[in-house]
Scaffold this motif. Structure first.
Motif, PDB file in Angstrom:
ATOM      1  N   LEU A  70       0.827  -1.174  -0.051  1.00 17.18           N
ATOM      2  CA  LEU A  70       0.074  -0.008  -0.016  1.00 17.18           C
ATOM      3  C   LEU A  70       0.757   1.346   0.005  1.00 17.18           C
ATOM      4  O   LEU A  70       0.106   2.320   0.140  1.00 17.18           O
ATOM      5  N   ARG A  71       2.118   1.047  -0.037  1.00 12.00           N
ATOM      6  CA  ARG A  71       3.160   2.133  -0.121  1.00 12.00           C
ATOM      7  C   ARG A  71       2.852   3.090  -1.464  1.00 12.00           C
ATOM      8  O   ARG A  71       2.626   2.273  -2.400  1.00 12.00           O
ATOM      9  N   ARG A  72       3.131   4.533  -1.256  1.00 15.80           N
ATOM     10  CA  ARG A  72       2.628   5.019  -2.519  1.00 15.80           C
ATOM     11  C   ARG A  72       3.704   4.948  -3.750  1.00 15.80           C
ATOM     12  O   ARG A  72       3.231   4.831  -4.850  1.00 15.80           O
ATOM     13  N   GLU A  73       5.008   4.474  -3.487  1.00 13.51           N
ATOM     14  CA  GLU A  73       5.833   4.498  -4.544  1.00 13.51           C
ATOM     15  C   GLU A  73       5.487   3.114  -5.342  1.00 13.51           C
ATOM     16  O   GLU A  73       5.617   2.855  -6.465  1.00 13.51           O
ATOM     17  N   VAL A  74       4.851   2.133  -4.508  1.00 15.85           N
ATOM     18  CA  VAL A  74       4.809   0.956  -5.061  1.00 15.85           C
ATOM     19  C   VAL A  74       3.570   0.885  -5.956  1.00 15.85           C
ATOM     20  O   VAL A  74       3.279   0.486  -7.068  1.00 15.85           O
ATOM     21  N   LEU A  75       2.306   1.430  -5.451  1.00 17.72           N
ATOM     22  CA  LEU A  75       1.139   1.617  -5.989  1.00 17.72           C
ATOM     23  C   LEU A  75       1.558   2.456  -7.279  1.00 17.72           C
ATOM     24  O   LEU A  75       0.921   2.070  -8.491  1.00 17.72           O
ATOM     25  N   SER A  76       1.790   3.804  -7.210  1.00 19.17           N
ATOM     26  CA  SER A  76       1.845   4.469  -8.373  1.00 19.17           C
ATOM     27  C   SER A  76       2.974   3.897  -9.579  1.00 19.17           C
ATOM     28  O   SER A  76       2.607   3.973 -10.504  1.00 19.17           O
ATOM     29  N   SER A  79       1.483   0.614 -10.882  1.00 20.71           N
ATOM     30  CA  SER A  79       0.340   0.761 -11.724  1.00 20.71           C
ATOM     31  C   SER A  79       0.357   1.114 -12.967  1.00 20.71           C
ATOM     32  O   SER A  79       0.125   1.108 -14.068  1.00 20.71           O
ATOM     33  N   LEU A  80       1.344   2.554 -12.741  1.00 20.71           N
ATOM     34  CA  LEU A  80       1.566   3.396 -13.954  1.00 20.71           C
ATOM     35  C   LEU A  80       2.361   2.767 -15.241  1.00 20.71           C
ATOM     36  O   LEU A  80       2.057   2.878 -16.294  1.00 20.71           O
ATOM     37  N   HIS A  81       3.220   1.955 -14.605  1.00 31.91           N
ATOM     38  CA  HIS A  81       4.014   1.144 -15.526  1.00 31.91           C
ATOM     39  C   HIS A  81       3.246   0.023 -16.434  1.00 31.91           C
ATOM     40  O   HIS A  81       3.452   0.005 -17.634  1.00 31.91           O
ATOM     41  N   THR A  86       0.771  -1.464 -21.409  1.00 31.75           N
ATOM     42  CA  THR A  86      -0.570  -2.023 -21.925  1.00 31.75           C
ATOM     43  C   THR A  86      -1.023  -1.199 -23.010  1.00 31.75           C
ATOM     44  O   THR A  86      -1.451  -1.695 -24.031  1.00 31.75           O
ATOM     45  N   ALA A  87      -1.042   0.115 -22.761  1.00 26.49           N
ATOM     46  CA  ALA A  87      -1.185   1.197 -23.878  1.00 26.49           C
ATOM     47  C   ALA A  87      -0.479   0.953 -25.282  1.00 26.49           C
ATOM     48  O   ALA A  87      -1.151   1.102 -26.337  1.00 26.49           O
ATOM     49  N   VAL A  88       0.804   0.790 -24.872  1.00 29.14           N
ATOM     50  CA  VAL A  88       1.658   0.617 -26.085  1.00 29.14           C
ATOM     51  C   VAL A  88       1.464  -0.640 -26.480  1.00 29.14           C
ATOM     52  O   VAL A  88       1.671  -0.679 -27.957  1.00 29.14           O
ATOM     53  N   SER A  89       1.195  -1.731 -26.031  1.00 28.00           N
ATOM     54  CA  SER A  89       1.091  -3.002 -26.482  1.00 28.00           C
ATOM     55  C   SER A  89      -0.294  -2.974 -27.274  1.00 28.00           C
ATOM     56  O   SER A  89      -0.363  -3.900 -28.365  1.00 28.00           O
ATOM     57  N   ALA A  90      -1.359  -2.296 -26.910  1.00 31.35           N
ATOM     58  CA  ALA A  90      -2.340  -2.306 -27.559  1.00 31.35           C
ATOM     59  C   ALA A  90      -2.285  -1.705 -28.921  1.00 31.35           C
ATOM     60  O   ALA A  90      -2.848  -2.319 -29.827  1.00 31.35           O
ATOM     61  N   LEU A  91      -1.367  -0.662 -29.043  1.00 33.83           N
ATOM     62  CA  LEU A  91      -1.239  -0.161 -30.309  1.00 33.83           C
ATOM     63  C   LEU A  91      -0.360  -1.030 -31.303  1.00 33.83           C
ATOM     64  O   LEU A  91      -0.796  -1.082 -32.580  1.00 33.83           O
ATOM     65  N   VAL A  92       0.615  -1.477 -30.674  1.00 32.18           N
ATOM     66  CA  VAL A  92       1.410  -2.393 -31.492  1.00 32.18           C
ATOM     67  C   VAL A  92       0.756  -3.876 -31.933  1.00 32.18           C
ATOM     68  O   VAL A  92       0.936  -4.087 -33.057  1.00 32.18           O
ATOM     69  N   PHE A  93      -0.110  -4.384 -31.198  1.00 28.10           N
ATOM     70  CA  PHE A  93      -0.715  -5.533 -31.460  1.00 28.10           C
ATOM     71  C   PHE A  93      -2.360  -5.486 -32.048  1.00 28.10           C
ATOM     72  O   PHE A  93      -3.040  -6.279 -32.422  1.00 28.10           O
ATOM     73  N   PHE A  94      -2.730  -3.795 -32.384  1.00 30.96           N
ATOM     74  CA  PHE A  94      -3.893  -3.659 -32.659  1.00 30.96           C
ATOM     75  C   PHE A  94      -4.309  -4.469 -34.036  1.00 30.96           C
ATOM     76  O   PHE A  94      -5.478  -5.043 -34.098  1.00 30.96           O
ATOM     77  N   GLY A  95      -3.299  -4.516 -34.856  1.00 36.41           N
ATOM     78  CA  GLY A  95      -3.925  -5.366 -36.249  1.00 36.41           C
ATOM     79  C   GLY A  95      -2.905  -6.636 -36.298  1.00 36.41           C
ATOM     80  O   GLY A  95      -2.500  -6.808 -37.624  1.00 36.41           O
ATOM     81  N   PHE A  96      -2.685  -7.387 -35.293  1.00 34.02           N
ATOM     82  CA  PHE A  96      -1.745  -8.472 -35.203  1.00 34.02           C
ATOM     83  C   PHE A  96      -2.526  -9.614 -35.984  1.00 34.02           C
ATOM     84  O   PHE A  96      -3.145 -10.553 -35.444  1.00 34.02           O
ATOM     85  N   ASN A  97      -2.627  -9.590 -37.339  1.00 31.20           N
ATOM     86  CA  ASN A  97      -3.414 -10.719 -38.060  1.00 31.20           C
ATOM     87  C   ASN A  97      -4.770 -10.937 -37.519  1.00 31.20           C
ATOM     88  O   ASN A  97      -5.119 -12.101 -37.688  1.00 31.20           O
ATOM     89  N   GLY A  98      -5.502 -10.098 -37.129  1.00 29.76           N
ATOM     90  CA  GLY A  98      -6.741 -10.424 -36.490  1.00 29.76           C
ATOM     91  C   GLY A  98      -6.753 -11.026 -35.038  1.00 29.76           C
ATOM     92  O   GLY A  98      -7.854 -11.202 -34.726  1.00 29.76           O
ATOM     93  N   LEU A 273      14.121   0.245 -22.793  1.00 34.10           N
ATOM     94  CA  LEU A 273      13.015   1.294 -22.548  1.00 34.10           C
ATOM     95  C   LEU A 273      12.303   0.728 -21.248  1.00 34.10           C
ATOM     96  O   LEU A 273      11.617   1.833 -20.606  1.00 34.10           O
ATOM     97  N   GLN A 274      12.084  -0.211 -20.893  1.00 33.10           N
ATOM     98  CA  GLN A 274      11.167  -0.570 -19.914  1.00 33.10           C
ATOM     99  C   GLN A 274      12.120  -0.197 -18.758  1.00 33.10           C
ATOM    100  O   GLN A 274      11.535   0.339 -17.607  1.00 33.10           O
ATOM    101  N   GLY A 275      13.481  -0.397 -18.757  1.00 32.07           N
ATOM    102  CA  GLY A 275      14.495   0.002 -17.380  1.00 32.07           C
ATOM    103  C   GLY A 275      14.150   1.563 -17.338  1.00 32.07           C
ATOM    104  O   GLY A 275      14.227   2.157 -16.245  1.00 32.07           O
ATOM    105  N   ILE A 276      14.227   2.091 -18.458  1.00 31.19           N
ATOM    106  CA  ILE A 276      13.998   3.865 -18.347  1.00 31.19           C
ATOM    107  C   ILE A 276      12.820   4.063 -17.977  1.00 31.19           C
ATOM    108  O   ILE A 276      12.850   5.347 -17.023  1.00 31.19           O
ATOM    109  N   LEU A 277      11.766   3.571 -18.369  1.00 32.10           N
ATOM    110  CA  LEU A 277      10.312   3.608 -17.702  1.00 32.10           C
ATOM    111  C   LEU A 277      10.543   3.635 -16.288  1.00 32.10           C
ATOM    112  O   LEU A 277       9.800   4.521 -15.633  1.00 32.10           O
ATOM    113  N   PHE A 278      10.724   2.558 -15.826  1.00 33.75           N
ATOM    114  CA  PHE A 278      10.729   2.318 -14.357  1.00 33.75           C
ATOM    115  C   PHE A 278      11.614   3.562 -13.535  1.00 33.75           C
ATOM    116  O   PHE A 278      11.358   4.241 -12.586  1.00 33.75           O
ATOM    117  N   PHE A 279      12.766   3.584 -14.248  1.00 36.75           N
ATOM    118  CA  PHE A 279      13.748   4.890 -13.655  1.00 36.75           C
ATOM    119  C   PHE A 279      12.934   6.233 -13.383  1.00 36.75           C
ATOM    120  O   PHE A 279      13.059   7.023 -12.285  1.00 36.75           O
TER     121      PHE A 279
END
Length: 531
Positions: A70-76, A79-81, A86-98, A273-279
């Motif tokens: 329940l600590r702020r740094e954990v939840l924020s 969750s944000l990561h 998830t948003a980026v994945s949705a864009l990348v795989f939006f047209g993934f062969n149906g 990129l994942q590491g940079i996002l976490f940082f």
């Protein structure tokens, strides 16, 4: 077959350790070597791997407090990561062969970090209970909780309504405590731990939830018992043995072809990129650059959970079968790359520190460093059993002493007992630069990790600290190196314990001999008086 698995894993692990890599990298390579020569995994290896993961998460649960999630740094940050990936994945795989659902599930599962690698690296370095270690662990558990829902989407199955009954496990804590207290023999404690871990896994499977979560919850139920550290220590070797089967299993998966290798490399190129996002997210919530860097590095891997989701997605015909081998190799290579980087995370930060500290926010940091030590003349760094013993010895002689530790729970308990302690991570170079050491006569370093002790001595000498530096060594080769770096004295706890035991025994024998001589003398005098 079992001999072939174990023997190959040992040899590959030995080679990896000689190359200063964690043995788990060798286990991964052993799996691929066996795959190339035609050896296949079977149900026995899979079962052993499952037991290893359950034991690992059970021991994690032993050290977990639900309030840490329940600590702020954990939840924020956690969750944000997940939301961003998830948003980026949705864009990348939006047209993934149906096959949008399958691509999205795989994309989100790749946002998860390896629980096994992170915990193993943190445990090996003795940093699992530090501030950043607890943050990493809590984020991993948050990801595991989200993973339950993701699996339900992937296989179109819903957990049983009885799954809520797992939340009642904490009410069985008094019974579990009594069982652990009654298990006085070491082998009984070990068997109890294994029994509870497997029972938690079985209960979770029965209600449609991953067995790993059940084992974790069973460990949480036992957390807080006075003998919990002893139980965790008993499970250590057994857990490590079973985990070797898990890494072998990854390597024994199907190897991808040339085209799939390119996709594997593309996935690996996204890891930084994942590491940079976490940082960035850690900095935004108010952590210092050092804490953000080492935490991000521990989380910059692909999770073994992606192996589970890829299997489920393929079986549901949401993606082609080749994705199993792609994800398997991507996870394996991410672990192989991340393991040595995490081993030298503090050294890497020292090299990058001038560039990274410029991104720190000008706020009151959650992991702020102490700037004052009051009137303390002696510092004890690492308030474990040895550190507390040294602290008490100073305190009994009315010497002004201050304890430092990186474990928030340890500090909380010691402060409640009235001891003078403050937060301080010995591997943080900025700690020694900020502490006013001019009036300090000596510093005792009792941290378990050799790297932490040696780097602290080196930093103190670079700052021209003129006081005494005392520390421990657990292996013969460490003693000469610690003296070379500038330690004033080094003791081997086990050797010193033997010396003290012998001295006390000799003193007792000497006192006994004196008593016997006195009795003989008194008897002789009485006999003469009678005459």
């Amino acid at each position: 077959m079992e001999l072939l698995w174990v023997g190959t894993a040992y040899l590959a692990g030995l080679i990896a350790s000689r190359l200063y890599l964690p043995p788990l990298v060798g286990y991964l390579m052993a799996g691929y070597i066996l795959n190339i020569v035609g050896v296949e995994a079977n149900e026995t290896l899979t079962h052993l791997a499952d037991i290893g993961i359950e034991l690992l998460l059970f021991t994690v649960g032993l050290k977990l407090k639900p309030s840490s999630l329940l600590r702020r740094e954990v939840l924020s940050v956690g969750s944000l990561h997940l939301l961003i990936v998830t948003a980026v994945s949705a864009l990348v795989f939006f047209g993934f062969n149906g096959q949008i659902t399958g691509g999205l599930v795989i994309g989100v599962s790749l946002a998860f970090s390896s629980t096994i690698l992170a915990i193993k690296v943190l445990e090996d370095s003795g940093e699992l209970s530090t501030l950043y270690g607890r943050d990493v662990l809590s984020i991993l558990i948050l990801q595991d909780i989200v993973a339950i829902g993701l699996l339900a989407v992937a296989n179109n199955k819903q957990p049983s309504p009885w799954a809520l009954c797992l939340l009642l496990l904490p009410f069985l804590r008094p019974l579990a405590y009594r069982l652990l207290s009654a298990s006085r023999d070491n082998e009984l404690k070990l068997l109890l731990g294994v029994t509870l871990a497997l029972a938690g896994g079985l209960l979770a499977v029965k209600v449609g939830i991953s067995s790993d979560i059940g084992a974790l919850l069973m460990g949480v139920m036992l957390a807080g018992h006075t003998n919990i550290d002893e139980l965790s220590h008993k499970l250590w070797g057994l857990k490590e043995t079973f985990l070797a089967a898990f890494f072998l299993q990854i390597g024994l998966a199907d190897l991808p072809g040339y085209d799939e290798l390119l996709q594997v490399l593309e996935l690996l190129s996204l890891l930084p990129l994942q590491g940079i996002l976490f940082f960035v997210l850690f900095l935004l919530v108010g952590l210092r650059a050092r804490t953000a860097f080492v935490s991000s590095l521990a989380l910059t891997t692909y999770s073994e959970f992606a192996l589970i989701t890829s299997n489920v997605v393929v079986e549901a015909n949401l993606l082609p079968p080749v994705w199993e081998s792609i994800i398997g190799l991507a996870v394996a290579l991410s672990l192989a790359v991340a393991a040595p980087l995490n081993r030298f995370s503090h050294r890497l930060f020292s090299l990058l520190e001038p560039a990274l500290v410029r991104f720190e926010r000008k706020v009151e940091h959650l992991d702020r460093l102490p700037s004052s030590i009051g009137g303390a003349e002696w510092l004890v760094v690492g308030m474990g059993r040895t550190g507390i013993s040294a602290y008490r010895s100073f305190n009994q002689q009315n010497i002004r002493v201050l304890g430092l530790d990186a474990d928030p729970t340890v500090l909380q308990n010691l402060l409640a007992d009235g001891k003078r302690v403050i937060y301080g991570d010995a591997e943080d170079s900025e700690l020694w630069e900020k502490l006013p050491l001019a009036k300090v006569k000596g510093i005792i370093l009792t941290m378990p990790g050799f790297e932490a002790r040696s780097s602290s001595i080196k930093q103190l000498k670079n700052l021209q600290f003129n006081g005494c530096i005392g520390t421990l060594c657990f292996h013969s080769h460490e003693e000469s190196e610690l003296y070379r770096l500038g330690a004033t004295f080094v003791i081997h706890p086990f050797i010193e314990a033997g010396k003290q035991l012998a001295e006390h025994m000799l003193d007792s024998t000497y006192e006994l001999d004196l008593s016997e001589l006195k009795l003989e003398s008194i008897s002789s005098m009485e006999a003469e008086n009678i005459k």
